[in-house]
Scaffold this motif. Sequence first.
Motif, mmCIF file in Angstrom:
data_model
loop_
_atom_site.group_PDB
_atom_site.id
_atom_site.type_symbol
_atom_site.label_atom_id
_atom_site.label_comp_id
_atom_site.label_asym_id
_atom_site.label_seq_id
_atom_site.Cartn_x
_atom_site.Cartn_y
_atom_site.Cartn_z
ATOM 1 N N THR A 171 -30.394 -38.270 1.712
ATOM 2 C CA THR A 171 -30.070 -36.861 1.422
ATOM 3 C C THR A 171 -31.284 -35.964 1.612
ATOM 4 O O THR A 171 -31.133 -34.801 1.966
ATOM 5 N N VAL A 172 -32.483 -36.501 1.400
ATOM 6 C CA VAL A 172 -33.689 -35.705 1.642
ATOM 7 C C VAL A 172 -33.877 -35.499 3.145
ATOM 8 O O VAL A 172 -34.203 -34.392 3.605
ATOM 9 N N VAL A 173 -33.653 -36.540 3.929
ATOM 10 C CA VAL A 173 -33.824 -36.444 5.379
ATOM 11 C C VAL A 173 -32.810 -35.459 5.969
ATOM 12 O O VAL A 173 -33.155 -34.636 6.829
ATOM 13 N N TYR A 174 -31.560 -35.530 5.509
ATOM 14 C CA TYR A 174 -30.505 -34.678 6.068
ATOM 15 C C TYR A 174 -30.181 -33.495 5.157
ATOM 16 O O TYR A 174 -29.057 -32.987 5.157
ATOM 17 N N ARG A 175 -31.189 -33.017 4.417
ATOM 18 C CA ARG A 175 -30.985 -31.944 3.453
ATOM 19 C C ARG A 175 -30.394 -30.687 4.080
ATOM 20 O O ARG A 175 -29.449 -30.101 3.544
ATOM 21 N N ASP A 176 -30.923 -30.265 5.214
ATOM 22 C CA ASP A 176 -30.468 -29.009 5.821
ATOM 23 C C ASP A 176 -28.998 -29.062 6.217
ATOM 24 O O ASP A 176 -28.237 -28.123 5.942
ATOM 25 N N SER A 177 -28.584 -30.143 6.861
ATOM 26 C CA SER A 177 -27.182 -30.226 7.278
ATOM 27 C C SER A 177 -26.260 -30.392 6.061
ATOM 28 O O SER A 177 -25.135 -29.897 6.059
ATOM 29 N N LEU A 178 -26.716 -31.067 5.030
ATOM 30 C CA LEU A 178 -25.905 -31.203 3.815
ATOM 31 C C LEU A 178 -25.750 -29.853 3.117
ATOM 32 O O LEU A 178 -24.666 -29.518 2.630
ATOM 33 N N ALA A 216 -25.859 -26.956 4.577
ATOM 34 C CA ALA A 216 -24.981 -26.128 5.409
ATOM 35 C C ALA A 216 -23.512 -26.478 5.188
ATOM 36 O O ALA A 216 -22.645 -25.605 5.270
ATOM 37 N N ASP A 217 -23.218 -27.734 4.902
ATOM 38 C CA ASP A 217 -21.839 -28.159 4.663
ATOM 39 C C ASP A 217 -21.418 -28.019 3.198
ATOM 40 O O ASP A 217 -20.309 -28.407 2.825
ATOM 41 N N GLY A 218 -22.318 -27.518 2.353
ATOM 42 C CA GLY A 218 -21.998 -27.360 0.939
ATOM 43 C C GLY A 218 -22.097 -28.656 0.150
ATOM 44 O O GLY A 218 -21.479 -28.804 -0.899
ATOM 45 N N ARG A 219 -22.883 -29.567 0.661
ATOM 46 C CA ARG A 219 -23.038 -30.865 -0.012
ATOM 47 C C ARG A 219 -24.475 -31.089 -0.495
ATOM 48 O O ARG A 219 -24.942 -32.210 -0.602
ATOM 49 N N GLY A 220 -25.138 -30.036 -0.847
ATOM 50 C CA GLY A 220 -26.509 -30.124 -1.333
ATOM 51 C C GLY A 220 -26.612 -30.843 -2.659
ATOM 52 O O GLY A 220 -27.678 -31.361 -3.014
ATOM 53 N N TRP A 221 -25.529 -30.889 -3.379
ATOM 54 C CA TRP A 221 -25.512 -31.553 -4.680
ATOM 55 C C TRP A 221 -25.603 -33.078 -4.564
ATOM 56 O O TRP A 221 -25.834 -33.759 -5.556
ATOM 57 N N TRP A 222 -25.436 -33.613 -3.371
ATOM 58 C CA TRP A 222 -25.497 -35.060 -3.198
ATOM 59 C C TRP A 222 -26.867 -35.605 -3.601
ATOM 60 O O TRP A 222 -26.975 -36.704 -4.136
ATOM 61 N N ALA A 223 -27.926 -34.861 -3.323
ATOM 62 C CA ALA A 223 -29.280 -35.307 -3.687
ATOM 63 C C ALA A 223 -29.411 -35.405 -5.208
ATOM 64 O O ALA A 223 -30.007 -36.353 -5.726
#
Length: 122
Positions: free
Chosen positions: A60-67, A69-76
């Motif tokens: 989730t840190v590596v793909y933070r920007d795309s997450l 953008a998709d509204g999945r920033g809470w995954w981290a």
Amino acid sequence: MPANREQPNNGSEPTEEELLTPTFVPARYPEKRGTEPLRIAMMPIFALGTCVWIVAFLLTVVYRDSLEADGRGWWAVCAAIGIALGILGTTTMFFRDRRVRQAREAERHSSSDSASLNTVSD
């Protein structure tokens, strides 16, 4: 007095009325000897789960920007909470496994002591 208490059921299945009666106590069935529970160390299982959460957090840190953008920033945050709970669980299981191991050794000692006492007294 209810009719089900006056007339025994003669070993057949209990009636619905008997089951709903608060004082109904089912007959004791002979206890079947089941298999022994599997005794395994739990700490490695929790440690493995914690490692999975660490990998998920790193992804989730590596793909933070795309997450984001998709509204999945809470995954981290979810992965970080999983790591924290995993560390807590791993620590708990470490102490549990140690306590189980000590109890097993004490049981083994007491059974070997009683066996040696039996041979001495014979």
